[in-house]
Design a protein around this motif. Structure first.
Motif, PDB file in Angstrom:
ATOM      1  N   SER A 248       0.808  -1.220   0.000  1.00 42.02           N
ATOM      2  CA  SER A 248       0.000   0.000   0.000  1.00 42.02           C
ATOM      3  C   SER A 248       0.839   1.268   0.000  1.00 42.02           C
ATOM      4  O   SER A 248       0.330   2.347  -0.282  1.00 42.02           O
ATOM      5  CB  SER A 248      -0.933   0.011   1.217  1.00 42.02           C
ATOM      6  OG  SER A 248      -0.178  -0.007   2.423  1.00 42.02           O
ATOM      7  N   GLY A 249       2.109   1.145   0.298  1.00 41.20           N
ATOM      8  CA  GLY A 249       2.960   2.326   0.363  1.00 41.20           C
ATOM      9  C   GLY A 249       3.992   2.426  -0.734  1.00 41.20           C
ATOM     10  O   GLY A 249       4.882   3.273  -0.672  1.00 41.20           O
ATOM     11  N   LEU A 250       3.898   1.569  -1.763  1.00 45.51           N
ATOM     12  CA  LEU A 250       4.896   1.585  -2.828  1.00 45.51           C
ATOM     13  C   LEU A 250       4.681   2.766  -3.763  1.00 45.51           C
ATOM     14  O   LEU A 250       3.557   3.076  -4.147  1.00 45.51           O
ATOM     15  CB  LEU A 250       4.845   0.288  -3.633  1.00 45.51           C
ATOM     16  CG  LEU A 250       5.244  -1.000  -2.910  1.00 45.51           C
ATOM     17  CD1 LEU A 250       5.187  -2.168  -3.873  1.00 45.51           C
ATOM     18  CD2 LEU A 250       6.623  -0.882  -2.299  1.00 45.51           C
ATOM     19  N   SER A 251       5.759   3.404  -4.151  1.00 46.10           N
ATOM     20  CA  SER A 251       5.701   4.482  -5.135  1.00 46.10           C
ATOM     21  C   SER A 251       5.574   3.887  -6.527  1.00 46.10           C
ATOM     22  O   SER A 251       5.680   2.675  -6.721  1.00 46.10           O
ATOM     23  CB  SER A 251       6.966   5.341  -5.051  1.00 46.10           C
ATOM     24  OG  SER A 251       8.081   4.606  -5.529  1.00 46.10           O
ATOM     25  N   PHE A 252       5.376   4.745  -7.507  1.00 48.57           N
ATOM     26  CA  PHE A 252       5.287   4.295  -8.893  1.00 48.57           C
ATOM     27  C   PHE A 252       6.541   3.546  -9.315  1.00 48.57           C
ATOM     28  O   PHE A 252       6.487   2.441  -9.865  1.00 48.57           O
ATOM     29  CB  PHE A 252       5.068   5.522  -9.796  1.00 48.57           C
ATOM     30  CG  PHE A 252       5.369   5.255 -11.244  1.00 48.57           C
ATOM     31  CD1 PHE A 252       4.507   4.483 -11.999  1.00 48.57           C
ATOM     32  CD2 PHE A 252       6.516   5.766 -11.840  1.00 48.57           C
ATOM     33  CE1 PHE A 252       4.781   4.217 -13.322  1.00 48.57           C
ATOM     34  CE2 PHE A 252       6.796   5.505 -13.163  1.00 48.57           C
ATOM     35  CZ  PHE A 252       5.925   4.733 -13.916  1.00 48.57           C
ATOM     36  N   GLY A 253       7.683   4.145  -9.070  1.00 52.32           N
ATOM     37  CA  GLY A 253       8.943   3.519  -9.471  1.00 52.32           C
ATOM     38  C   GLY A 253       9.161   2.188  -8.787  1.00 52.32           C
ATOM     39  O   GLY A 253       9.589   1.216  -9.418  1.00 52.32           O
ATOM     40  N   ASP A 254       8.852   2.126  -7.479  1.00 51.75           N
ATOM     41  CA  ASP A 254       8.991   0.872  -6.741  1.00 51.75           C
ATOM     42  C   ASP A 254       8.128  -0.223  -7.362  1.00 51.75           C
ATOM     43  O   ASP A 254       8.574  -1.351  -7.570  1.00 51.75           O
ATOM     44  CB  ASP A 254       8.554   1.053  -5.284  1.00 51.75           C
ATOM     45  CG  ASP A 254       9.410   2.042  -4.532  1.00 51.75           C
ATOM     46  OD1 ASP A 254      10.564   2.257  -4.931  1.00 51.75           O
ATOM     47  OD2 ASP A 254       8.915   2.605  -3.532  1.00 51.75           O
ATOM     48  N   SER A 255       6.863   0.127  -7.645  1.00 49.14           N
ATOM     49  CA  SER A 255       5.902  -0.861  -8.138  1.00 49.14           C
ATOM     50  C   SER A 255       6.319  -1.440  -9.477  1.00 49.14           C
ATOM     51  O   SER A 255       6.323  -2.664  -9.671  1.00 49.14           O
ATOM     52  CB  SER A 255       4.515  -0.213  -8.257  1.00 49.14           C
ATOM     53  OG  SER A 255       4.051   0.232  -6.997  1.00 49.14           O
ATOM     54  N   VAL A 256       6.681  -0.581 -10.425  1.00 49.75           N
ATOM     55  CA  VAL A 256       7.035  -1.069 -11.749  1.00 49.75           C
ATOM     56  C   VAL A 256       8.344  -1.848 -11.707  1.00 49.75           C
ATOM     57  O   VAL A 256       8.494  -2.883 -12.363  1.00 49.75           O
ATOM     58  CB  VAL A 256       7.125   0.097 -12.755  1.00 49.75           C
ATOM     59  CG1 VAL A 256       7.502  -0.412 -14.140  1.00 49.75           C
ATOM     60  CG2 VAL A 256       5.803   0.840 -12.805  1.00 49.75           C
ATOM     61  N   GLU A 257       9.312  -1.366 -10.918  1.00 46.82           N
ATOM     62  CA  GLU A 257      10.584  -2.082 -10.793  1.00 46.82           C
ATOM     63  C   GLU A 257      10.370  -3.470 -10.209  1.00 46.82           C
ATOM     64  O   GLU A 257      10.953  -4.460 -10.676  1.00 46.82           O
ATOM     65  CB  GLU A 257      11.534  -1.277  -9.898  1.00 46.82           C
ATOM     66  CG  GLU A 257      12.917  -1.861  -9.767  1.00 46.82           C
ATOM     67  CD  GLU A 257      13.845  -1.405 -10.869  1.00 46.82           C
ATOM     68  OE1 GLU A 257      15.038  -1.734 -10.785  1.00 46.82           O
ATOM     69  OE2 GLU A 257      13.390  -0.731 -11.801  1.00 46.82           O
TER      70      GLU A 257
END
Length: 360
Positions: A248-257
């Motif tokens: 629930s706290g992942l940023s865009f970059g974190d999620s796609v990576e």
């Protein structure tokens, strides 16, 4: 063929005896035992792995001074890089792998800083060829792959801060999970990408069924690699489980990576399953976790700013060739410590768009 093979074995035996005699005459008394053990462990016999007694002698020098440990590593690397024989080269690499798994801290430390510049192909075996016989030619492909694998293993160990699958790594599961929970997202991603890279390298092993099934030398290599694989499974599981708590706290970059790394891992699932015979329950649990986290991250992405995803994926593809080295998050978002609260204004993307770029 039989006459040629017999002649090759005789020549190899003569070379081994000559090398040992030369070492006896020229080596310093303090290093004589080491030199003889190394020559015997890395002889020209193409069928059998290094003798345990000789390996034990080599490892025993790691319980002395740092200078002595450095001498051991230099001796192994000199032997490795000066030989043109595939059996000798493969046994040198097995000896290095022994140090990774069973060496003392000082010995492992000296291995980790060799050479000082490190980098890709620093073992300089990517072009190794031994065409002295059909077996030597087949083993040459194993030398090239195993050297690349060992390089990748050492790289991953530097990223993790410890030697993967080493007997000296005695952190229990609870302490490991507690340590991982304090990592920043970017550090967890960096470690997952490195571990996935190691597992991908395992899949590139040569398809030499004749060699793999009949020569104990190759069986020893794959025994070590199989143990590394199970350790990598454990390390990836702990890190992906930690991300499951942070979704629930992942940023865009974190999620796609993260999705890219897990999708990449699933791409060579079938080849990895060959190594996990008898580990059905463990594998089902692991691949179930990978699939669950990948799908949940993808499902949470709702189409709000498709253009940013397109730009990110394009940049990701451009940087794909640099995966062996240190990864850099491209999104530009700052990465903080874990938080279970959703970030306001975070970017999310549609499942259809993700599928169009093979991210889920």
């Amino acid at each position: 063929m039989g006459h040629t093979t017999k002649m090759r074995d005789i020549i190899g035996l003569i070379k081994d005896k000559a090398s040992q005699s030369k070492a006896t005459l020229l080596s310093k008394p303090s290093n004589l035992s080491l030199q003889l053990a190394l020559l015997r462990a890395t002889n020209h016999d193409p069928f059998n792995p290094p003798n345990d007694k000789n390996i034990a002698t080599i490892l025993s020098y790691g319980h002395s001074s740092r200078a002595t440990a450095s001498t051991v590593i230099e001796a192994i690397m000199d032997r490795l890089q000066s030989t043109g024989n595939s059996s000798v080269a493969l046994k040198c690499l097995i000896t290095v792998h022994h140090i990774v798994k069973y060496g003392s801290f000082i010995l492992q430390d000296q291995l980790s800083v060799y050479p000082s510049n490190g980098g890709r192909n620093y073992l300089k075996l990517s072009n190794f060829r031994d065409n002295s016989s059909s077996i030597s030619w087949e083993l040459s492909s194993w030398v090239r792959w195993y050297a690349k694998y060992v390089e990748t293993l050492l790289f991953v160990s530097r990223v993790l801060g410890f030697f993967l699958a080493s007997s000296s790594n005695t952190i229990d599961k609870d302490n490991q999970e507690e340590k991982i929970s304090s990592f920043m997202n970017k550090d967890l991603l960096k470690e997952i990408v490195a571990l996935v890279g190691l597992m991908e390298e395992i899949c590139k092993r040569p398809d030499c069924l004749h060699v793999e099934g009949t020569i104990k030398l190759v069986d020893k290599v794959m025994g070590f690699v199989g143990e590394d694989y199970l350790s990598a499974i454990n390390e990836v599981t702990v890190r992906v489980s930690e991300f499951k708590e942070r979704l629930s706290g992942l940023s865009f970059g974190d999620s796609v990576e993260l999705v890219c790394a897990l999708k990449r891992l699933e791409d060579f699932k079938e080849r990895l399953l060959v190594l996990s015979t008898g580990k059905k329950s463990l594998m089902e649990s692991f691949w179930g976790l990978v699939s669950e986290v990948k799908d949940r991250v993808g499902a949470d992405m709702v189409s709000e700013d498709e253009g940013k995803l397109v730009n990110w994926v394009r940049r990701e593809k451009v940087s794909e060739s640099a995966r062996f080295g240190e990864r850099v998050l491209i999104s530009g978002d700052s990465v903080g410590f874990p938080s279970r609260r959703p970030r306001q204004g975070s970017f999310s993307y549609s499942r259809e768009l993700m599928e169009s770029y093979s991210l889920i």
